[in-house]
Enzyme design. Sequence first.
Site, PDB file in Angstrom:
ATOM      1  N   ASP A  95      -7.040  -1.290  -4.389  1.00 32.97           N
ATOM      2  CA  ASP A  95      -8.032  -0.915  -3.615  1.00 32.97           C
ATOM      3  C   ASP A  95      -9.199   0.229  -4.328  1.00 32.97           C
ATOM      4  O   ASP A  95     -10.193   0.145  -3.758  1.00 32.97           O
ATOM      5  CB  ASP A  95      -7.482  -0.347  -2.273  1.00 32.97           C
ATOM      6  CG  ASP A  95      -6.782  -1.347  -1.445  1.00 32.97           C
ATOM      7  OD1 ASP A  95      -6.813  -2.657  -1.839  1.00 32.97           O
ATOM      8  OD2 ASP A  95      -5.667  -0.846  -0.820  1.00 32.97           O
ATOM      9  N   ASP A 130       0.694  -1.192  -0.022  1.00 32.54           N
ATOM     10  CA  ASP A 130      -0.069  -0.159  -0.094  1.00 32.54           C
ATOM     11  C   ASP A 130       0.945   1.060   0.113  1.00 32.54           C
ATOM     12  O   ASP A 130       1.952   1.066   0.380  1.00 32.54           O
ATOM     13  CB  ASP A 130      -1.077   0.080   1.273  1.00 32.54           C
ATOM     14  CG  ASP A 130      -1.906  -0.937   0.984  1.00 32.54           C
ATOM     15  OD1 ASP A 130      -2.365  -1.429   0.034  1.00 32.54           O
ATOM     16  OD2 ASP A 130      -2.495  -1.517   2.214  1.00 32.54           O
TER      17      ASP A 130
END
EC number: 3.4.23.36
Length: 164
Positions: free
Chosen positions: A141, A123
């Site tokens: 995401d 991330d």
Amino acid sequence: MLNLFKQSGLRFLWLSVVVFIIDQVTKHWIVANLEPYQAIQYTSFFNLTHVYNYGAAFSFLSDAGGWQRWLFTGIAIAVCGLVTWWLKETTRQQVLLPVAFCLIIGGALGNVFDRLMHGFVIDFLVLYYEDWYWPAFNVADSAICLGALLLVVDMFKNKGNENE
């Protein structure tokens, strides 16, 4: 078989491939250019920060000991299979619904690839306001969230058309 791709939502599968590629290219760039946990501030509310997520959304079960890697991988693969089946069932006239499905598939596969290759998801996008931070996320995401939002829009748009 080719007719199935032309006449159903499968014609949008290229979008899943594009999402997957953009997700992996951006993650590769982050790994190559930022040390783990290094942050680059771009605005007063946005950073690029290289972090690892061993869990699911919002780091759910991130400290569970490793079994969650396989659980989340299995769930994502099952969801991709189900969503692909639904995608095949959409008609030529439908656009929003198959686009939503393809965004979800591409995002899910991007994160599955990370789990299988690294044991975690990379991330790097961080939004914040003063001391409030949204959990770090990535392109995959974002595609999943956009796909889910489009599913809701499609549901309201077609609320009166249950037979379609």
